[in-house]
Design a protein around this motif. Structure first.
Motif, PDB file in Angstrom:
ATOM      1  N   ALA A   1       0.864  -0.931   0.092  1.00  0.00           N
ATOM      2  CA  ALA A   1       0.038  -0.113   0.074  1.00  0.00           C
ATOM      3  C   ALA A   1       0.996   1.293   0.004  1.00  0.00           C
ATOM      4  CB  ALA A   1      -1.049  -0.193   1.147  1.00  0.00           C
ATOM      5  N   GLY A   2       1.964   1.166   0.736  1.00  0.00           N
ATOM      6  CA  GLY A   2       2.909   2.424   0.660  1.00  0.00           C
ATOM      7  C   GLY A   2       3.617   2.610  -0.669  1.00  0.00           C
ATOM      8  N   ARG A   3       3.742   1.495  -1.470  1.00  0.00           N
ATOM      9  CA  ARG A   3       4.103   1.656  -2.808  1.00  0.00           C
ATOM     10  C   ARG A   3       3.028   1.724  -3.923  1.00  0.00           C
ATOM     11  NH1 ARG A   3       7.159  -3.242  -0.926  1.00  0.00           N
ATOM     12  NH2 ARG A   3       5.501  -4.293  -2.265  1.00  0.00           N
ATOM     13  N   HIS A   4       1.907   2.072  -3.234  1.00  0.00           N
ATOM     14  CA  HIS A   4       0.558   2.482  -4.201  1.00  0.00           C
ATOM     15  C   HIS A   4       0.283   1.240  -5.078  1.00  0.00           C
ATOM     16  CE1 HIS A   4       0.262   6.232  -2.459  1.00  0.00           C
ATOM     17  NE2 HIS A   4       1.631   6.409  -2.916  1.00  0.00           N
ATOM     18  N   GLU A   5       0.685   0.111  -4.568  1.00  0.00           N
ATOM     19  CA  GLU A   5       0.493  -1.344  -5.497  1.00  0.00           C
ATOM     20  C   GLU A   5      -1.018  -1.784  -4.919  1.00  0.00           C
ATOM     21  OE1 GLU A   5       3.351  -3.986  -5.012  1.00  0.00           O
ATOM     22  OE2 GLU A   5       5.156  -2.885  -6.010  1.00  0.00           O
ATOM     23  N   ASN A   6      -1.833  -2.205  -5.809  1.00  0.00           N
ATOM     24  CA  ASN A   6      -3.070  -2.592  -5.564  1.00  0.00           C
ATOM     25  C   ASN A   6      -3.373  -3.447  -6.560  1.00  0.00           C
ATOM     26  OD1 ASN A   6      -4.247  -0.719  -7.490  1.00  0.00           O
ATOM     27  ND2 ASN A   6      -4.965   0.390  -5.623  1.00  0.00           N
ATOM     28  N   LEU A   7      -4.543  -4.403  -6.606  1.00  0.00           N
ATOM     29  CA  LEU A   7      -4.958  -5.202  -7.561  1.00  0.00           C
ATOM     30  C   LEU A   7      -5.806  -4.312  -8.652  1.00  0.00           C
ATOM     31  CD1 LEU A   7      -6.795  -8.140  -5.238  1.00  0.00           C
ATOM     32  CD2 LEU A   7      -4.416  -8.033  -6.535  1.00  0.00           C
ATOM     33  N   THR A   8      -6.454  -3.480  -8.414  1.00  0.00           N
ATOM     34  CA  THR A   8      -6.782  -2.727  -9.438  1.00  0.00           C
ATOM     35  C   THR A   8      -5.855  -2.142 -10.462  1.00  0.00           C
ATOM     36  OG1 THR A   8      -8.590  -2.027  -8.235  1.00  0.00           O
ATOM     37  CG2 THR A   8      -8.610  -0.832 -10.035  1.00  0.00           C
ATOM     38  N   SER A   9      -4.791  -1.460 -10.178  1.00  0.00           N
ATOM     39  CA  SER A   9      -3.748  -0.986 -10.852  1.00  0.00           C
ATOM     40  C   SER A   9      -3.071  -2.402 -11.707  1.00  0.00           C
ATOM     41  CB  SER A   9      -2.868  -0.308 -10.156  1.00  0.00           C
ATOM     42  OG  SER A   9      -2.129  -0.805  -9.281  1.00  0.00           O
TER      43      SER A   9
ATOM     44  N   GLU B   1      -3.095  -2.725 -15.772  1.00  0.00           N
ATOM     45  CA  GLU B   1      -1.820  -2.740 -16.498  1.00  0.00           C
ATOM     46  C   GLU B   1      -1.693  -3.977 -17.282  1.00  0.00           C
ATOM     47  OE1 GLU B   1       1.380  -2.629 -13.515  1.00  0.00           O
ATOM     48  OE2 GLU B   1       0.918  -0.679 -13.285  1.00  0.00           O
ATOM     49  N   LYS B   2      -2.353  -5.293 -16.561  1.00  0.00           N
ATOM     50  CA  LYS B   2      -2.163  -6.340 -17.312  1.00  0.00           C
ATOM     51  C   LYS B   2      -2.966  -6.437 -18.605  1.00  0.00           C
ATOM     52  CE  LYS B   2      -3.561  -9.859 -14.564  1.00  0.00           C
ATOM     53  NZ  LYS B   2      -3.901 -10.987 -14.021  1.00  0.00           N
ATOM     54  N   LYS B   3      -4.257  -5.758 -18.494  1.00  0.00           N
ATOM     55  CA  LYS B   3      -5.255  -5.495 -19.613  1.00  0.00           C
ATOM     56  C   LYS B   3      -4.624  -4.591 -20.762  1.00  0.00           C
ATOM     57  CE  LYS B   3      -9.292  -6.780 -16.817  1.00  0.00           C
ATOM     58  NZ  LYS B   3     -10.787  -6.296 -16.427  1.00  0.00           N
ATOM     59  N   ALA B   4      -4.009  -3.689 -20.321  1.00  0.00           N
ATOM     60  CA  ALA B   4      -3.259  -2.727 -21.387  1.00  0.00           C
ATOM     61  C   ALA B   4      -2.330  -3.593 -22.025  1.00  0.00           C
ATOM     62  CB  ALA B   4      -2.843  -1.636 -20.470  1.00  0.00           C
TER      63      ALA B   4
END
Length: 156
Positions: free
Chosen positions: A120-128, A132-135
């Protein structure tokens, strides 16, 4: 009993209940009461109570005896031990295994919580990550489509 039926259903039912309570009601050759039977089966039950004086522990049982703290070394374990001793060692080992699993579960929960806070501190979450994967998939699909059209134009 037939005489009671002639007097009426209530009288017959009352007599039937009284006979069952006293344990004298019979149906054919069977009795409806549950009195213990006496006879030739009683001495046989006494013979079935014979108990083997010892139990030869297997290698796994020996490990349980050692792990439970009953004996210090494998050489101290006698050839025959009582089943109660084996059972107590198994129960004690079972409890120790449960304690180990509880401790590992608590450690894993703490590790997952710390890892989640760091993510969460690195702003990593499942939505992002999913975006990225879909892009990437869209880009790959677009490239494949362009390559397919380029091959189709060369073929003509």
């Amino acid at each position: 009993m037939i005489f009671n039926m002639i007097r009426g259903p209530r009288a017959a039912f009352g007599t039937l209940i009284g006979q069952v309570r006293r344990g004298v009601m019979t149906t054919g050759s069977r009795r409806l009461c549950s009195k213990p039977q006496e006879g030739p089966s009683a001495p046989q039950a006494q013979r079935l109570g014979f108990k083997v004086p010892g139990y030869r522990p297997s290698e796994w049982d020996k490990k349980m005896l050692l792990w439970s703290g009953r004996f210090k070394t494998a050489e101290q374990i006698p050839e025959f031990v009582s089943f109660e001793m084996i059972d107590a060692a198994r129960n004690r080992a079972r409890v120790k295994a449960c304690y180990v699993m509880m401790a590992l579960t608590i450690i894993a929960c703490i590790a997952i919580a710390v890892s989640g806070k760091q993510a969460a501190g690195r702003h990593e979450n499942l939505t992002s990550q999913n975006m990225e994967k879909k892009a990437r998939w869209r880009e790959e699909a677009q490239r494949e489509k362009e390559e397919a059209t380029a091959l189709a134009e060369k073929a003509q």
